[in-house]
Design an enzyme around this catalytic site. Structure first.
Site, mmCIF file in Angstrom:
data_model
loop_
_atom_site.group_PDB
_atom_site.id
_atom_site.type_symbol
_atom_site.label_atom_id
_atom_site.label_comp_id
_atom_site.label_asym_id
_atom_site.label_seq_id
_atom_site.Cartn_x
_atom_site.Cartn_y
_atom_site.Cartn_z
ATOM 1 N N TRP A 180 1.796 11.249 -8.291
ATOM 2 C CA TRP A 180 0.943 10.400 -7.457
ATOM 3 C C TRP A 180 1.651 10.135 -6.120
ATOM 4 O O TRP A 180 2.861 9.843 -6.094
ATOM 5 C CB TRP A 180 0.655 9.071 -8.183
ATOM 6 C CG TRP A 180 -0.054 8.093 -7.289
ATOM 7 C CD1 TRP A 180 -1.372 8.114 -6.949
ATOM 8 C CD2 TRP A 180 0.530 6.992 -6.601
ATOM 9 N NE1 TRP A 180 -1.654 7.090 -6.088
ATOM 10 C CE2 TRP A 180 -0.493 6.379 -5.850
ATOM 11 C CE3 TRP A 180 1.821 6.463 -6.529
ATOM 12 C CZ2 TRP A 180 -0.277 5.255 -5.053
ATOM 13 C CZ3 TRP A 180 2.036 5.347 -5.721
ATOM 14 C CH2 TRP A 180 0.998 4.753 -5.003
ATOM 15 N N ASP A 345 -14.230 0.450 0.546
ATOM 16 C CA ASP A 345 -13.487 0.900 -0.636
ATOM 17 C C ASP A 345 -13.614 -0.120 -1.762
ATOM 18 O O ASP A 345 -14.539 -0.945 -1.807
ATOM 19 C CB ASP A 345 -12.024 1.183 -0.237
ATOM 20 C CG ASP A 345 -11.386 2.256 -1.094
ATOM 21 O OD1 ASP A 345 -10.875 1.934 -2.183
ATOM 22 O OD2 ASP A 345 -11.395 3.438 -0.692
ATOM 23 N N ASP A 346 -12.681 -0.107 -2.667
ATOM 24 C CA ASP A 346 -12.665 -0.913 -3.896
ATOM 25 C C ASP A 346 -12.829 -2.413 -3.602
ATOM 26 O O ASP A 346 -12.444 -2.883 -2.532
ATOM 27 C CB ASP A 346 -11.306 -0.669 -4.564
ATOM 28 C CG ASP A 346 -11.305 -1.024 -6.034
ATOM 29 O OD1 ASP A 346 -12.279 -1.637 -6.489
ATOM 30 O OD2 ASP A 346 -10.318 -0.695 -6.699
ATOM 31 N N ARG A 422 -3.116 1.221 -15.209
ATOM 32 C CA ARG A 422 -3.776 0.460 -14.131
ATOM 33 C C ARG A 422 -4.813 -0.504 -14.731
ATOM 34 O O ARG A 422 -5.897 -0.682 -14.180
ATOM 35 C CB ARG A 422 -4.448 1.398 -13.136
ATOM 36 C CG ARG A 422 -4.450 0.861 -11.707
ATOM 37 C CD ARG A 422 -5.340 1.659 -10.771
ATOM 38 N NE ARG A 422 -5.117 1.261 -9.382
ATOM 39 C CZ ARG A 422 -6.061 1.118 -8.473
ATOM 40 N NH1 ARG A 422 -7.309 1.350 -8.766
ATOM 41 N NH2 ARG A 422 -5.781 0.760 -7.256
ATOM 42 N N LYS A 455 -17.232 7.791 -2.195
ATOM 43 C CA LYS A 455 -15.866 8.204 -2.504
ATOM 44 C C LYS A 455 -15.766 8.050 -4.019
ATOM 45 O O LYS A 455 -15.722 6.929 -4.528
ATOM 46 C CB LYS A 455 -14.867 7.303 -1.788
ATOM 47 C CG LYS A 455 -13.422 7.590 -2.163
ATOM 48 C CD LYS A 455 -12.486 6.693 -1.354
ATOM 49 C CE LYS A 455 -11.057 6.805 -1.840
ATOM 50 N NZ LYS A 455 -10.179 5.864 -1.152
ATOM 51 N N ASP A 457 -13.914 8.128 -7.234
ATOM 52 C CA ASP A 457 -12.503 8.024 -7.608
ATOM 53 C C ASP A 457 -12.324 8.163 -9.116
ATOM 54 O O ASP A 457 -13.281 8.021 -9.905
ATOM 55 C CB ASP A 457 -11.984 6.655 -7.136
ATOM 56 C CG ASP A 457 -10.495 6.681 -6.808
ATOM 57 O OD1 ASP A 457 -9.797 7.597 -7.257
ATOM 58 O OD2 ASP A 457 -10.039 5.744 -6.122
ATOM 59 N N ASN A 459 -8.987 7.007 -11.557
ATOM 60 C CA ASN A 459 -7.650 6.486 -11.307
ATOM 61 C C ASN A 459 -6.681 6.415 -12.471
ATOM 62 O O ASN A 459 -5.740 5.623 -12.425
ATOM 63 C CB ASN A 459 -7.769 5.093 -10.673
ATOM 64 C CG ASN A 459 -7.826 5.207 -9.164
ATOM 65 O OD1 ASN A 459 -7.118 6.015 -8.585
ATOM 66 N ND2 ASN A 459 -8.674 4.433 -8.538
ATOM 67 N N CYS A 504 -11.855 12.124 -5.281
ATOM 68 C CA CYS A 504 -10.603 11.385 -5.195
ATOM 69 C C CYS A 504 -10.148 11.104 -6.612
ATOM 70 O O CYS A 504 -10.952 10.836 -7.505
ATOM 71 C CB CYS A 504 -10.848 10.064 -4.456
ATOM 72 S SG CYS A 504 -9.421 8.957 -4.435
ATOM 73 N N ASP A 526 -2.840 9.414 -1.716
ATOM 74 C CA ASP A 526 -2.735 8.000 -1.360
ATOM 75 C C ASP A 526 -1.552 7.754 -0.437
ATOM 76 O O ASP A 526 -1.398 6.658 0.104
ATOM 77 C CB ASP A 526 -2.570 7.152 -2.632
ATOM 78 C CG ASP A 526 -3.922 6.794 -3.243
ATOM 79 O OD1 ASP A 526 -4.947 7.034 -2.581
ATOM 80 O OD2 ASP A 526 -3.944 6.288 -4.370
#
Ligand code: GLA
Length: 707
Positions: A180, A345-346, A422, A455, A457, A459, A504, A526
């Site tokens: 990452w 974003d988030d 996460r 986007k 993602d 994660n 992503c 990132d």
């Protein structure tokens, strides 16, 4: 055209691309065998290579592990099997029996060969597919397996294709490794004897390796030499095994899945592997990269002719702390900079205040967006930008309404820990109901709010990847997950033809030809430290084109590395791909905003070259000297040279950068200095672009052909 030809007496097939040939035949045992992959051959010449197979040298040898189109587990074979099956009675060996062939033209400009085989006794058919294009040297290969009997059988390994290299005295392997925020670190090392395995066991393509390889005889350079390369169009776990045998041969086999899986193929069912695309090229690693870029633009990306907008992304500016007013303030400044696509974003949904909660609850948080997302979308549109939104549809936080309602929807095994990474768990996209749920909210969200861009993602890596409701075929999870993911994206795109998607996965954890065939660009990493980014982009560019490589200019000190480099350097590095801005614009000074606006405008002038042009790498990030990349328009009327000097050492050699791909008779004017250069001088002798002294110096040299 025709590009596929056949010599029936010799049983030899020849596939020809503009500059290369690929030849194979079925041998006396019925097995499909490799003959050639390299410079162009005629059908007669290809037959010269079809020498009879030498008998084994001893009772400890079998068939050579190198030289079959899809080595099976069966007979006296001791290499890595590309195909390994277990029939209902426990028999594990496969025996080839030719069953016909088909050549057809799936679309103008391409031809496809399907070679059909069955097992000599058991009800399994194997079809080897080859597709060639009139405008590319890339050959696509895949395999279809069909159970034609009444009993289930088990696939223990089903690779897409095996690729054989000609004999060379030495072999070198190029590939990328990473982690990452440090993806795409290019490795170029002598191929060891034995088996070298590149793989992802993470359920995604991964940051740690990427499913492509380049092999050469140890003599290729950036601009010279033969290179054999291949890339897999698959976004889940994968494995590529490269073999070098004691007798000096090399081959590799690759496909979906890693180790230990067994896929049950019920009566009448079939398994279609992903495409494994291969390329032979002359002209070194640079030519190989250019051929992959051209192929990706011509045959992979859904909208290759489009020019990707300059985007703004709020992540590094706000983290999870998003609300309507803050986003509008950023959007206003972004618009002034010349941004064309604003991405929130988030942090905009459910109880998402940190990474610990909210994933799965995909409605805008009432306290942050009291009137929903529509006013923000309308404001971004009013400012003349498109609106993009971050989503992570495959995930759930245990602290979410979704998980409280559907704890069974995640990948898990009974009586096993559900390991959180996460603070999140992976939704089992292999389940129809989960995939339907995701498709449902995504298509409503996009449709109701007029969202232009997602986007998308992902994660975390898989763990405890079980499917308890289907305990009989828990091993299907890896493939069924990816297929459903692809299907959800495809349906979403069909519902909303104007929607564009960025792939992503914590940066570049899911970049491959499979996901790129249904998305428009990739979030490269990132890690937005421009200095680190030079190496990441260098590795990325080996296979994937700049048109897909999203790159943001963010603030300093960099959030990840703490390094500070000038705004200009940050821009010049990001200008090598799809430029984006990711800093907190409310903290940019007027001078920074003015410089930023100028650089955005400069990018827009050269962007057609970057996104649709031809890339050369005059100098990679190899030492403390400057690294440089060049983009030239297809008609050679313009070129852009981006040069980045990281930490120069006093007294280090200053070698001129030699350009390539220019119109040899032309002269080019440097738009900034007005200096006119002859193409012959630029390519034969090179230039030393002027760089300010000190660390993190950079320049963008834009050359336009003098009429
Ligand atoms: C991942 C992405 C980032 C950002 C965060 C949000 O790490 O790569 O760009 O979107 O998730 O949580």
């Amino acid at each position: 055209m025709p590009v596929i030809s056949y010599a029936p007496d010799a049983g030899v097939w020849l596939l020809s691309t503009p500059r290369t040939s690929y030849a194979l035949r079925t041998d006396t045992t019925g097995a499909p065998c490799h003959l050639a992959w390299g410079p162009r051959l005629t059908l007669e010449e290809a037959q010269e290579l079809a020498a009879p197979q030498a008998p084994p040298a001893s009772s400890f040898e079998g068939r050579s592990p190198v030289g079959e189109e899809l080595p099976v587990d069966g007979g006296a074979r001791y290499g890595t099997p590309s195909l390994q099956v277990r029939f209902a009675d426990g028999t594990r060996a496969f025996e080839w029996q030719p069953a016909g062939h088909r050549v057809h033209e799936p679309e103008p400009g391409s031809q496809e060969l399907a070679l059909e085989f069955s097992d000599r006794h058991y009800p399994l058919t194997v079809t080897l597919h080859y597709r060639v294009y009139a405008d590319s040297d890339v050959i696509e290969r895949w395999t279809r397996l069909r159970n034609t009997g009444n009993d289930p059988l088990v696939l223990l390994r089903a690779d897409s294709a095996a690729w054989t290299l000609p004999s060379r005295e030495d072999y070198r392997l190029s590939h990328v490794t990473g982690q990452w925020s440090a993806e795409s670190q290019l490795r170029r090392e002598q191929l060891p004897f034995g088996e070298t395995v590149l793989t992802s066991r993470r359920g995604i393509t991964s940051h740690h390796a990427n499913p492509w390889v380049m092999l050469d005889a140890g003599d290729a350079t950036e601009e010279h030499g033969q290179v054999w390369s291949a890339a897999l169009a698959w976004s889940g776990g994968w494995r590529v095994t490269v073999q070098r045998t004691p007798d000096g041969r090399a081959c590799f086999t690759g496909g979906a899945g890693h180790d230990g899986a067994s896929l049950t193929l019920g009566p009448g069912e079939q398994f279609l592997t992903p495409v494994h695309a291969g390329l032979h090229s002359e002209g070194g690693f640079g030519a190989a990269s250019r051929a992959w870029h051209a192929y990706t633009l011509a045959h992979v990306l859904p909208h290759p002719d489009e020019t990707q907008p300059v985007l703004y992304n709020s992540w590094e500016a706000t983290g999870f702390d998003v609300d309507a007013a803050g986003q509008k303030a950023l959007a206003a400044r972004a618009a002034k900079l010349g941004v064309e696509l604003y991405v929130m974003d988030d942090g905009w949904f459910g109880g998402r205040r940190s990474e610990r909660a909210g994933l799965g609850d995909w409605t805008a948080s009432r306290d942050r967006f009291p009137e929903g997302l529509s006013p923000l979308v309308a404001e971004v549109h009013r400012l003349g930008m498109r609106f993009g939104l971050w989503v992570e549809p495959e995930m759930v936080n245990p602290d979410s309404d979704l998980y409280r309602e559907h704890p069974d929807w995640v990948l898990h095994f009974p009586h096993r820990t559900r390991t959180e990474l996460r603070s999140q768990l992976v939704l089992n996209f292999a389940r129809r109901d989960v995939a339907e749920w995701a498709y449902g909210w995504l298509t409503r969200l996009v449709g109701e709010h007029g969202i232009d861009f997602l986007k998308w993602d992902m994660n975390r890596a898989f763990s405890e990847a079980g499917w308890p409701e289907r305990h009989g075929d828990a091993d299907q999870v890896g493939t069924a997950y990816v297929r459903n993911l692809y299907e959800v994206i495809d349906r979403l795109r069909a519902d909303h033809p104007a929607l564009r998607i960025e792939t992503c996965s914590g940066g570049g954890g899911r970049v491959d030809l499979g996901i790129l065939s249904r998305t428009d660009q990739a979030w490269t990493s990132d890690n937005t430290d421009a200095s680190d980014r030079v190496a990441i982009q260098h590795g990325y560019s080996q296979i994937y084109p700049a048109r897909t490589m999203a790159a943001w200019v963010t603030d300093v000190p960099n959030q990840l590395t703490g390094r500070s480099v000038p705004l200009r350097f940050r821009f010049h590095v990001a200008m090598a791909g799809v430029l984006g801005i990711g800093g907190d614009l409310t903290r940019w000074s007027d001078a920074e905003l003015a410089e930023g606006a100028e650089l955005v405008a400069e990018y827009k002038r050269v962007r057609p070259l970057v996104q649709h042009g031809v890339m050369h790498r005059p100098r990679g990030p190899v030492d403390d000297g400057p690294a440089a990349v060049q983009y030239t328009s297809p008609d050679r009327s313009e070129a852009l040279l981006l040069v980045w000097q990281r930490g120069p050492r006093h007294g280090s050699p200053r070698t001129p950068l030699r350009l390539a791909g220019l119109d040899p008779r032309a002269r080019y004017r440097d738009t900034r200095t007005g200096t006119v250069h002859s193409a012959n001088v630029l390519t034969g002798y090179g230039i030393l672009p002027e760089l300010p002294p000190g660390d993190w110096a950079s320049t963008a040299v834009h050359l336009i052909r003098v009429p």
